[in-house]
Scaffold this active site. Structure first.
Site, PDB file in Angstrom:
ATOM      1  N   ASN A   1      16.233   7.846 -13.420  1.00 29.40           N
ATOM      2  CA  ASN A   1      15.944   7.015 -12.254  1.00 29.40           C
ATOM      3  C   ASN A   1      15.631   5.584 -12.717  1.00 29.40           C
ATOM      4  O   ASN A   1      14.709   5.373 -13.506  1.00 29.40           O
ATOM      5  CB  ASN A   1      14.750   7.621 -11.504  1.00 29.40           C
ATOM      6  CG  ASN A   1      14.434   6.876 -10.224  1.00 29.40           C
ATOM      7  OD1 ASN A   1      14.413   5.651 -10.205  1.00 29.40           O
ATOM      8  ND2 ASN A   1      14.198   7.608  -9.159  1.00 29.40           N
TER       9      ASN A   1
ATOM     10  N   HIS B   1      17.138   4.823  -5.643  1.00 32.64           N
ATOM     11  CA  HIS B   1      16.629   5.055  -4.282  1.00 32.64           C
ATOM     12  C   HIS B   1      16.777   3.766  -3.476  1.00 32.64           C
ATOM     13  O   HIS B   1      16.101   2.776  -3.756  1.00 32.64           O
ATOM     14  CB  HIS B   1      15.156   5.476  -4.383  1.00 32.64           C
ATOM     15  CG  HIS B   1      14.549   5.876  -3.073  1.00 32.64           C
ATOM     16  ND1 HIS B   1      13.303   6.436  -2.980  1.00 32.64           N
ATOM     17  CD2 HIS B   1      15.006   5.798  -1.799  1.00 32.64           C
ATOM     18  CE1 HIS B   1      13.011   6.688  -1.710  1.00 32.64           C
ATOM     19  NE2 HIS B   1      14.023   6.293  -0.970  1.00 32.64           N
TER      20      HIS B   1
ATOM     21  N   ARG C   1       9.627 -11.098 -10.051  1.00 37.24           N
ATOM     22  CA  ARG C   1       9.757 -12.548 -10.131  1.00 37.24           C
ATOM     23  C   ARG C   1      10.909 -13.065  -9.264  1.00 37.24           C
ATOM     24  O   ARG C   1      11.243 -14.243  -9.317  1.00 37.24           O
ATOM     25  CB  ARG C   1       9.982 -12.973 -11.593  1.00 37.24           C
ATOM     26  CG  ARG C   1       8.763 -12.826 -12.465  1.00 37.24           C
ATOM     27  CD  ARG C   1       7.739 -13.909 -12.110  1.00 37.24           C
ATOM     28  NE  ARG C   1       6.482 -13.697 -12.784  1.00 37.24           N
ATOM     29  CZ  ARG C   1       6.137 -14.299 -13.934  1.00 37.24           C
ATOM     30  NH1 ARG C   1       6.965 -15.117 -14.528  1.00 37.24           N
ATOM     31  NH2 ARG C   1       4.974 -14.061 -14.476  1.00 37.24           N
TER      32      ARG C   1
ATOM     33  N   ARG D   1      12.504  -2.332  -1.607  1.00 36.00           N
ATOM     34  CA  ARG D   1      11.462  -2.845  -2.516  1.00 36.00           C
ATOM     35  C   ARG D   1      11.916  -2.849  -3.977  1.00 36.00           C
ATOM     36  O   ARG D   1      11.397  -3.594  -4.781  1.00 36.00           O
ATOM     37  CB  ARG D   1      10.177  -2.041  -2.379  1.00 36.00           C
ATOM     38  CG  ARG D   1      10.274  -0.628  -2.879  1.00 36.00           C
ATOM     39  CD  ARG D   1       8.907   0.034  -2.926  1.00 36.00           C
ATOM     40  NE  ARG D   1       8.419   0.394  -1.604  1.00 36.00           N
ATOM     41  CZ  ARG D   1       7.534   1.375  -1.398  1.00 36.00           C
ATOM     42  NH1 ARG D   1       7.051   2.039  -2.404  1.00 36.00           N
ATOM     43  NH2 ARG D   1       7.137   1.675  -0.186  1.00 36.00           N
TER      44      ARG D   1
ATOM     45  N   THR E   1       7.610   8.522  -3.559  1.00 38.52           N
ATOM     46  CA  THR E   1       7.922   9.561  -2.579  1.00 38.52           C
ATOM     47  C   THR E   1       6.858  10.659  -2.628  1.00 38.52           C
ATOM     48  O   THR E   1       6.828  11.461  -3.558  1.00 38.52           O
ATOM     49  CB  THR E   1       9.322  10.147  -2.864  1.00 38.52           C
ATOM     50  OG1 THR E   1      10.219   9.062  -3.065  1.00 38.52           O
ATOM     51  CG2 THR E   1       9.795  10.994  -1.708  1.00 38.52           C
TER      52      THR E   1
ATOM     53  N   GLU F   1      16.245  19.749  -4.589  1.00 43.33           N
ATOM     54  CA  GLU F   1      15.514  19.189  -5.724  1.00 43.33           C
ATOM     55  C   GLU F   1      14.048  19.524  -5.474  1.00 43.33           C
ATOM     56  O   GLU F   1      13.462  19.099  -4.469  1.00 43.33           O
ATOM     57  CB  GLU F   1      15.702  17.670  -5.842  1.00 43.33           C
ATOM     58  CG  GLU F   1      14.888  17.110  -7.019  1.00 43.33           C
ATOM     59  CD  GLU F   1      15.227  15.673  -7.383  1.00 43.33           C
ATOM     60  OE1 GLU F   1      16.376  15.243  -7.204  1.00 43.33           O
ATOM     61  OE2 GLU F   1      14.315  14.971  -7.862  1.00 43.33           O
TER      62      GLU F   1
ATOM     63  N   ARG G   1      15.710   2.123  -0.588  1.00 41.48           N
ATOM     64  CA  ARG G   1      14.680   2.259   0.443  1.00 41.48           C
ATOM     65  C   ARG G   1      14.951   1.326   1.615  1.00 41.48           C
ATOM     66  O   ARG G   1      15.566   0.271   1.451  1.00 41.48           O
ATOM     67  CB  ARG G   1      13.307   1.914  -0.144  1.00 41.48           C
ATOM     68  CG  ARG G   1      12.672   3.052  -0.917  1.00 41.48           C
ATOM     69  CD  ARG G   1      11.279   2.656  -1.380  1.00 41.48           C
ATOM     70  NE  ARG G   1      10.576   3.786  -1.925  1.00 41.48           N
ATOM     71  CZ  ARG G   1       9.765   4.581  -1.224  1.00 41.48           C
ATOM     72  NH1 ARG G   1       9.525   4.342   0.041  1.00 41.48           N
ATOM     73  NH2 ARG G   1       9.181   5.601  -1.792  1.00 41.48           N
TER      74      ARG G   1
ATOM     75  N   HIS H   1       9.979  14.432 -10.292  1.00 34.30           N
ATOM     76  CA  HIS H   1       8.810  13.679  -9.848  1.00 34.30           C
ATOM     77  C   HIS H   1       7.600  13.962 -10.740  1.00 34.30           C
ATOM     78  O   HIS H   1       7.125  15.089 -10.803  1.00 34.30           O
ATOM     79  CB  HIS H   1       8.414  13.944  -8.392  1.00 34.30           C
ATOM     80  CG  HIS H   1       7.757  12.725  -7.778  1.00 34.30           C
ATOM     81  ND1 HIS H   1       6.469  12.380  -8.051  1.00 34.30           N
ATOM     82  CD2 HIS H   1       8.258  11.753  -6.973  1.00 34.30           C
ATOM     83  CE1 HIS H   1       6.191  11.253  -7.409  1.00 34.30           C
ATOM     84  NE2 HIS H   1       7.255  10.847  -6.757  1.00 34.30           N
ATOM     85  N   GLY H   2       7.196  12.920 -11.438  1.00 37.39           N
ATOM     86  CA  GLY H   2       6.009  13.029 -12.288  1.00 37.39           C
ATOM     87  C   GLY H   2       6.254  13.749 -13.602  1.00 37.39           C
ATOM     88  O   GLY H   2       5.311  13.988 -14.356  1.00 37.39           O
TER      89      GLY H   2
ATOM     90  N   ASP I   1      14.973   2.906 -10.715  1.00 39.12           N
ATOM     91  CA  ASP I   1      14.293   2.072  -9.701  1.00 39.12           C
ATOM     92  C   ASP I   1      13.272   1.118 -10.320  1.00 39.12           C
ATOM     93  O   ASP I   1      13.130  -0.031  -9.886  1.00 39.12           O
ATOM     94  CB  ASP I   1      13.537   2.952  -8.683  1.00 39.12           C
ATOM     95  CG  ASP I   1      14.463   3.805  -7.849  1.00 39.12           C
ATOM     96  OD1 ASP I   1      15.681   3.573  -7.879  1.00 39.12           O
ATOM     97  OD2 ASP I   1      13.954   4.721  -7.169  1.00 39.12           O
ATOM     98  N   HIS I   2      12.540   1.600 -11.336  1.00 37.16           N
ATOM     99  CA  HIS I   2      11.454   0.777 -11.886  1.00 37.16           C
ATOM    100  C   HIS I   2      11.958  -0.461 -12.617  1.00 37.16           C
ATOM    101  O   HIS I   2      11.228  -1.442 -12.744  1.00 37.16           O
ATOM    102  CB  HIS I   2      10.580   1.605 -12.836  1.00 37.16           C
ATOM    103  CG  HIS I   2       9.724   2.582 -12.097  1.00 37.16           C
ATOM    104  ND1 HIS I   2       8.940   2.232 -11.034  1.00 37.16           N
ATOM    105  CD2 HIS I   2       9.529   3.903 -12.278  1.00 37.16           C
ATOM    106  CE1 HIS I   2       8.300   3.289 -10.585  1.00 37.16           C
ATOM    107  NE2 HIS I   2       8.648   4.318 -11.315  1.00 37.16           N
TER     108      HIS I   2
HETATM  109  N1  PXP Z   1      13.250  12.693  -7.707  1.00 40.13           N
HETATM  110  C1  PXP Z   1      13.010  12.081  -6.520  1.00 40.13           C
HETATM  111  C2  PXP Z   1      13.647  12.642  -5.302  1.00 40.13           C
HETATM  112  C3  PXP Z   1      12.209  10.931  -6.447  1.00 40.13           C
HETATM  113  O1  PXP Z   1      11.975  10.345  -5.257  1.00 40.13           O
HETATM  114  C4  PXP Z   1      11.670  10.399  -7.640  1.00 40.13           C
HETATM  115  C5  PXP Z   1      10.852   9.157  -7.578  1.00 40.13           C
HETATM  116  O2  PXP Z   1      11.629   8.096  -7.200  1.00 40.13           O
HETATM  117  C6  PXP Z   1      11.970  11.052  -8.841  1.00 40.13           C
HETATM  118  C7  PXP Z   1      12.736  12.206  -8.845  1.00 40.13           C
HETATM  119  C8  PXP Z   1      11.485  10.532 -10.154  1.00 40.13           C
HETATM  120  O3  PXP Z   1      10.102  10.555 -10.213  1.00 40.13           O
HETATM  121  P1  PXP Z   1       9.365   9.869 -11.443  1.00 40.13           P
HETATM  122  O4  PXP Z   1       9.631   8.400 -11.336  1.00 40.13           O
HETATM  123  O5  PXP Z   1       7.933  10.225 -11.221  1.00 40.13           O
HETATM  124  O6  PXP Z   1       9.949  10.447 -12.690  1.00 40.13           O
END
Ligand code: PXP
Length: 235
Positions: free
Chosen positions: A6, A42, A17, A48, A99, A149, A44, A189-190, A8-9
């Protein structure tokens, strides 16, 4: 097990910035050299992190995109134009940091079934991000999703506190039941470098989607190495 990274970060950092650094395309190009299955992004409603253009840019790189999105017809239009490899439907609340909690499929079965139809017609694989809950799994089957998932957030939090057995058991049972219903199973997630080894003890998980821990670790070791280390742990 396959790995979806992922990204996104990376976009979050870039947007801090309002400029172009760090480049999402450059980061994606490096990640794609590793043995990963897909890049997860993602889009959104509030944009963001990932912006519409990012999706097109990453698609142009030839990446398999796993697009996370809400049940939202404006985003659906974009998805039908970008044609990602897969779509994972997630719940979305404006003020949440990430999420939080799985999608409630049970309460909107007919809506979701209709929503995913045009996406399936374009051969996009559909996944639903749900809590490891029997009723939600049955609803996912009803709407004819390809994957679930499993939301591993509660497990990951419990792991931090050292008392994860209950949450871990729930994931194991959910994965087993979903496969009995012929649903394929992903999880995410996590998940991080400490807890991810336990996912190998859950039989039949196809893919893990991991973002925060890999991107965080990349600050210290670089993105290639961070992805390599995670791949080593899950295989
Ligand atoms: N799966 C889904 C559906 C998510 O929404 C996220 C967070 O964006 C992740 C996986 C990844 O989570 P993490 O960033 O905590 O690894």
């Amino acid at each position: 097990m396959k790995l979806g990274v992922n990204i996104d970060h990376i976009a979050t950092l870039r947007n801090a910035r309002g400029g172009f650094e760090p480049s999402l395309i450059d980061a994606a190009s490096i990640i794609l050299k590793e043995d990963i299955h897909a890049l997860t992004m993602h889009l959104r409603e509030d944009r963001r992190h990932i912006k519409d253009k990012d999706l097109y840019d990453i698609k142009e790189l030839g990446a398999k995109i796993n697009l996370e999105m809400a049940v939202d017809y404006d985003i659906q239009k974009i998805a039908l134009d970008v044609l990602p490899y897969s779509i994972c439907l997630v719940p979305e609340r404006r003020l949440e940091i990430t999420t939080e909690g799985g999608l409630d499929v049970c309460s909107q079965k007919e809506k979701i079934k209709e929503f995913i139809l045009p996406l399936k017609e374009k051969n996009i694989l559909i996944s639903l991000f749900i809590d490891p809950d029997i009723r939600q799994i049955e609803a996912a089957k009803y709407v004819e999703s390809d994957y679930i998932e499993m939301h591993t957030g509660s497990f990951s939090n419990a792991f931090e506190n050292g008392e994860f057995e209950f949450q871990f058991q729930k994931l194991k049972e959910a994965a087993k039941y979903a496969q009995e219903l012929k649903l394929k199973v992903n999880a995410g997630h996590g998940l991080n470098y400490e807890n991810v080894y336990l996912m190998k003890e859950i039989s039949g998980i196809s893919e893990l989607n991991i973002g925060h821990s890999i991107i965080s670790h990349s600050i210290f070791v670089g993105i290639s190495q961070a992805v390599k280390e995670m791949l080593e742990l899950i295989n």
